[in-house]
Design an enzyme around this catalytic site. Structure first.
Site, short mmCIF file in Angstrom:
data_model
loop_
_atom_site.label_atom_id
_atom_site.label_comp_id
_atom_site.label_asym_id
_atom_site.label_seq_id
_atom_site.Cartn_x
_atom_site.Cartn_y
_atom_site.Cartn_z
N HIS A 1 2.14 -6.40 5.90
CA HIS A 1 1.08 -5.34 5.92
C HIS A 1 0.13 -5.39 5.08
CE1 HIS A 1 0.42 -1.92 2.78
NE2 HIS A 1 -0.68 -3.03 2.53
N GLU B 1 -4.35 -1.40 -4.16
CA GLU B 1 -3.31 -2.67 -3.71
C GLU B 1 -3.95 -4.08 -4.51
OE1 GLU B 1 -2.98 -2.23 0.02
OE2 GLU B 1 -2.08 -0.53 0.06
N1 UDP Z 1 8.30 2.19 7.97
C1 UDP Z 1 9.61 2.86 8.71
N2 UDP Z 1 9.88 3.74 9.14
C2 UDP Z 1 8.91 4.57 9.48
C3 UDP Z 1 7.71 4.49 8.86
C4 UDP Z 1 7.35 3.46 8.78
O1 UDP Z 1 10.52 2.26 7.58
O2 UDP Z 1 9.17 5.39 9.95
C5 UDP Z 1 8.10 1.06 7.26
C6 UDP Z 1 6.64 0.19 7.95
O3 UDP Z 1 8.08 -0.98 7.65
C7 UDP Z 1 5.62 0.77 7.94
C8 UDP Z 1 5.80 1.25 6.10
O4 UDP Z 1 7.37 2.05 6.52
O5 UDP Z 1 5.03 -0.59 7.61
C9 UDP Z 1 4.49 1.54 5.56
O6 UDP Z 1 4.10 2.54 7.11
P1 UDP Z 1 2.58 2.74 7.64
O7 UDP Z 1 2.96 3.99 8.02
O8 UDP Z 1 1.93 2.84 6.07
O9 UDP Z 1 2.67 2.15 8.09
P2 UDP Z 1 1.77 0.42 7.97
O10 UDP Z 1 0.01 0.93 7.21
O11 UDP Z 1 2.42 -0.83 7.44
O12 UDP Z 1 1.32 0.17 9.56
#
Ligand code: UDP
Length: 149
Positions: free
Chosen positions: A117, A128
């Site tokens: 992340h 955060e």
């Molecule tokens: N995630 C998931 N399924 C989805 C979209 C997101 O499991 O369809 C999880 C994934 O681990 C992701 C986290 O939720 O890293 C947070 O999503 P975000 O869109 O904030 O993505 P990131 O910033 O981590 O790229």
């Protein structure tokens, strides 16, 4: 120069797979400065607060269970445009769409276990860092700083 701090977390899959050193090494070599780090077991309250913006999404429950299932390695990295630099080194959310050379592109296969992340804005980074590091981040000079400007 926009010197920023960003919150980065190696998720349980990255810790279990022994990727801490590889990932920390990439950010160090890039020229970012580590200003806080800890290995910790995440409680549900912190996981839910961290991912609050996804509360209504169908994957929220699974995401919280995953993040609390095994230790994570939480860090704060500092440097010029640190937020966007880390995001580009991470790759896209879905490792399938992430280019080789990025962390998710090199090591991930599924969106549910995408290793890392990183804050997506300076505003979220500040939120955060406040959530994960009640203790202060460190301020120090590195001898190489003068060569990375
Ligand atoms: N995630 C998931 N399924 C989805 C979209 C997101 O499991 O369809 C999880 C994934 O681990 C992701 C986290 O939720 O890293 C947070 O999503 P975000 O869109 O904030 O993505 P990131 O910033 O981590 O790229």
């Amino acid at each position: 120069m926009a010197i920023e701090k960003t919150f980065v977390m190696i998720k349980p899959d990255g810790v279990q797979r022994g990727l801490i050193g590889e990932i920390v090494g990439r950010f160090e070599k890039k020229g970012l400065k580590l200003v806080a780090a800890k290995l910790l077991a995440v409680d549900s309250k912190t996981a839910e607060a961290h991912y609050a913006e996804h509360k209504e999404r169908p994957f929220f429950g699974e995401l919280v269970s995953f993040i609390t299932s095994s230790p994570v390695f939480a860090m704060v990295w500092e440097g010029e445009n640190a937020v966007s630099v880390v995001r580009s080194m991470m790759g896209k959310t879905n490792p399938v769409d992430s280019a080789p050379g990025t962390i998710r592109g090199d090591f991930g296969l599924s969106i549910g276990m995408n290793i890392i992340h990183g804050s997506d804005s300076v505003e979220n980074a500040n939120r955060e860092i406040g959530l994960w590091f009640a203790e202060n981040t460190l301020t120090y000079s590195k001898s190489g700083d003068v060569w990375i400007q």
